[in-house]
Design an enzyme around this catalytic site. Structure first.
Site, PDB file in Angstrom:
ATOM      1  N   TYR A 144       0.855  -1.189   0.000  1.00 43.69           N
ATOM      2  CA  TYR A 144       0.000   0.000   0.000  1.00 43.69           C
ATOM      3  C   TYR A 144       0.894   1.242   0.000  1.00 43.69           C
ATOM      4  O   TYR A 144       1.892   1.302   0.723  1.00 43.69           O
ATOM      5  CB  TYR A 144      -0.905   0.044   1.237  1.00 43.69           C
ATOM      6  CG  TYR A 144      -1.711   1.325   1.315  1.00 43.69           C
ATOM      7  CD1 TYR A 144      -2.993   1.386   0.785  1.00 43.69           C
ATOM      8  CD2 TYR A 144      -1.166   2.490   1.880  1.00 43.69           C
ATOM      9  CE1 TYR A 144      -3.718   2.573   0.807  1.00 43.69           C
ATOM     10  CE2 TYR A 144      -1.882   3.674   1.897  1.00 43.69           C
ATOM     11  CZ  TYR A 144      -3.153   3.716   1.366  1.00 43.69           C
ATOM     12  OH  TYR A 144      -3.867   4.892   1.381  1.00 43.69           O
ATOM     13  N   GLU A 188      -3.710   7.389  -3.727  1.00 40.85           N
ATOM     14  CA  GLU A 188      -3.163   6.123  -3.245  1.00 40.85           C
ATOM     15  C   GLU A 188      -3.136   5.068  -4.332  1.00 40.85           C
ATOM     16  O   GLU A 188      -3.834   5.176  -5.355  1.00 40.85           O
ATOM     17  CB  GLU A 188      -3.981   5.606  -2.043  1.00 40.85           C
ATOM     18  CG  GLU A 188      -5.396   5.212  -2.399  1.00 40.85           C
ATOM     19  CD  GLU A 188      -6.205   4.640  -1.226  1.00 40.85           C
ATOM     20  OE1 GLU A 188      -5.775   4.756  -0.065  1.00 40.85           O
ATOM     21  OE2 GLU A 188      -7.277   4.073  -1.497  1.00 40.85           O
TER      22      GLU A 188
END
Lengths: 377, 292
Positions: A101, A189
């Protein structure tokens, strides 16, 4: 404001962040062509602005162009989580060795941009934050200075990457930070950011939301929030802050905090508020008129509560707008007005002349509106 | 004493000739605020209610070196520029009223100001009032009265509502500060409470919070860790607010499961801060906590 995955992906490509081969398609034939061109198993992803599309059937794997075609025939035009699918992204299916992530967001308390990284990608970060918070790496970035390469490198090594993966991560991290600033994002993201078997990284997903207040600098991304109800869209077009709740007492007021408090006080006395409607400070006759009209379009209302504390808002303007809207609407439900503040005398006179009842305490008025809503039937 | 503003506050109004800027310049004058000058590029030589207008902040400050504070009504797209102009011209206090300022802009100018040691209140705020002495904001002055209760709030009209309740109950205010409804603000609830703690005129505190962010939770944590020197009570708006929806203010949103009214109320109560369910309960809670 959310933007579509394909738009975020385009930004990633523009900044040379590796993404899987892929195409945006608007019909099933395009999907088949795209899958044939990629010539590998693909993923068909519905382009809708709602979280949790995967679980709702909006992300599907296809091992052949024909399978992709049949998935697209079902998916395009279908409704997923209440939103109609009009386009899909067809991308090469990549089997990663590991999923990471990487993201940037704004830390309100620290007044900084926060870099977030984790060795556990592909999962819901909020869930991970609760179950295994030690697996989330955070670093606040000074917005005056920007992100140093060493900070990106530190993040890479902190989540256990080495060699090629760490280098790729550092470079991608710096590029996403650049995107974050260039489009006035409040979130940017990639989840998951995949590690391939050769150690190189590829962004399998890309998600960006823009700061609503900065949309004027990025008109090309403007789009209507698909999750809004038709009435909420109409209200937003009229510059009113409006949120539908699931009750039956219409609420209008001036100022966000006061309207939130009005809703709470109505609920305290046993009422079920139907909406939040803030017509803002300094309301004109016209904006009051539009606010009342939109509020009354809610069909199931049992009563209407207008709560005005006039500061820059003038009570006579409110009264005039209210009278005009009510005359046109031929209101059949009871209305309670609480009105105090600037030009209170003039406003009340206008209300009296038109047979509208008013009170001067918010709490007395809230109690009265609840009684009026539920005592008749 | 009071905090932030008093009789020695000498005010510059940026964006003084616009609709909001001019009407509030007049309203501040009427209240007795010492408004010295205004700025609107291209309007030098004109005046608003006798207040001279200049093209630049630099001109205004060189003509009126006593200016120490600025209030800004410049629209969002040009707001950051106006804030930097004030920051670079020696202001000690800047109140930024403007709504819809991009968060990347405020993130930068707020950090720039902190490095310079300048206090910014806002953006997206009603301003600051020390009743009877100085109104540097857009609040209706007649609702406030002079006294010993300090108010810090994230909202405008809700502050007026509660100030009105206090005034009717005979509880005047030392200073009321609207910190602003945006995610990034110059000074937050915790910092304003710290200022009030050092003010001898303030005997009790009211914290008006709302959903979104963690300012109230951080205040609760601070009270648990180091205590608070004065009686403090609170009101939190948004008990009924659904998650994921922005309730008017840019910062008023329950996101990722945090920032709910329930969480804030629990945190404050666990730190011994009574939270009123209705505004009318606040005077009672203040009187009770002052007796303890």
């Amino acid at each position: 404001m959310k933007i579509h995955e394909w738009q975020a992906r385009e930004l990633f490509e523009k900044y040379n962040i590796p993404v899987p081969r892929g195409y945006l398609c608007r019909n099933a034939d395009e999907v088949r062509k795209a899958a044939a061109d990629i010539a590998k198993p693909v993923v068909v992803k519905a382009q809708i602005l709602v979280a949790g599309r995967g679980k709702a059937g909006g992300v599907k794997h296809a091992s052949s162009p024909d399978e992709a075609l049949s998935i697209a025939q079902d998916m395009i035009g279908a409704t997923i989580k209440g939103i109609k699918v009009t386009s899909v992204l067809v991308v090469e299916a990549i089997k990663p060795e590991k999923e990471l992530y990487i993201g940037f967001t704004i830390d309100r308390a620290m007044r900084a941009v926060t870099l977030i990284a984790s060795s556990e990608g592909g999962v819901d970060l909020e869930v991970l934050a609760k179950t295994e918070p030690e697996k989330i790496y955070r670093k606040n970035i000074d917005p005056m200075v920007g992100l140093h390469p060493y900070e990106a490198r530190e993040a890479a090594y902190s989540i256990g990457l080495s060699d090629k993966s760490a280098n790729d991560f550092t470079s991608i991290c710096l590029k996403i930070f650049e995107i974050f600033n260039s489009v006035d994002a409040d979130l940017a993201e990639s989840n998951p950011l995949a590690v391939r078997f050769d150690g190189s990284l590829v962004a399998l997903d890309s998600r960006i939301t823009l700061d609503d207040n900065a949309v004027f600098r990025h008109r090309e991304y403007y789009q209507v929030d698909e999750e809004l109800s038709p009435l909420e869209m109409e209200a937003h077009a009229a510059d009113l802050a409006f949120v539908q709740l699931d009750g039956d007492i219409g609420i209008i007021g001036n100022g966000a905090g006061l309207v939130m408090a009005t809703i709470d006080v109505v609920a305290h006395f046993g009422g079920k508020p139907a909406n939040f409607l803030d017509m803002g400070g300094g309301s004109s006759v016209e904006s009051v008129y539009r606010a009342v009209k939109i509020c009354l379009e809610q069909k199931s209302l049992k009563a209407l509560f207008v709560n005005i504390l006039g500061g820059i808002t003038k009570c006579d303007d409110v009264a005039n707008g209210l009278v005009r809207a009510l005359k046109e609407s031929q209101l059949k439900i009871p209305i309670t007005v609480r009105m105090v503040g600037t030009n209170e005398e003039e406003g009340r006179k206008i209300l009296s002349e038109n047979g509208i009842w008013y009170l001067d305490s918010m709490e007395t008025a809230a109690e009265a509106v609840v009684k009026s809503a539920y005592s008749r039937n | 004493m009071t905090i932030l503003v008093d009789k020695s506050t000498k005010v510059l109004v940026q964006g003084a000739t616009g609709r909001e800027g001019s009407s509030h310049t007049l309203a501040m004058l009427k209240y007795g605020t010492n408004v010295v000058a205004g700025v609107t590029p291209g309007k030098s030589g004109s005046n608003i209610g006798g207040v001279p207008i200049y093209n630049t902040v630099k001109q205004a400050v060189s003509e009126h070196p006593e200016i120490n504070s600025s209030i800004i009504f410049v629209p969002a797209p040009y707001n950051a520029d106006a804030v930097y102009e004030a920051l670079d011209s020696g202001m000690k206090l800047i109140v930024d009223i403007t709504e819809h300022v991009p968060v990347h802009d405020s993130l930068e100018f707020v950090n720039y100001a902190r490095n310079k040691g300048v206090t910014i209140i806002g953006p997206n705020c009603p301003g600051v009032i020390s009743p009877g002495d100085c109104k540097l904001g857009i609040m209706p002055g007649q609702i406030f009265s002079k006294g010993n209760v300090g108010i810090v709030s994230r909202s405008g009209t809700l502050t007026y509502e509660i100030a009105w309740v206090l005034t009717k109950a005979g509880l005047g205010q030392s200073t009321a500060v609207g910190v602003g409804g945006d995610p990034i603000v110059g000074r937050d609830t915790v910092e304003i409470i710290e200022m009030f703690e050092g003010d001898p005129e303030t005997k009790a505190l009211v914290v008006i919070g709302e959903i979104g962010g963690d300012a109230e939770e951080r205040l609760a944590l601070r009270i648990r860790q180091v205590g608070v020197k004065k009686p403090i009570v609170s009101f939190i708006a948004g008990r009924q607010a659904p998650p994921g929806k922005r309730m008017g203010h840019a910062g008023a949103i329950i996101s990722m499961g945090s920032g709910s009214a329930g969480g804030k109320i629990k945190a404050l109560e666990a730190s011994g801060v009574p939270v009123a369910e209705l505004p009318s309960q606040i005077p009672v809670l203040i009187s009770k906590s002052m007796r303890q």
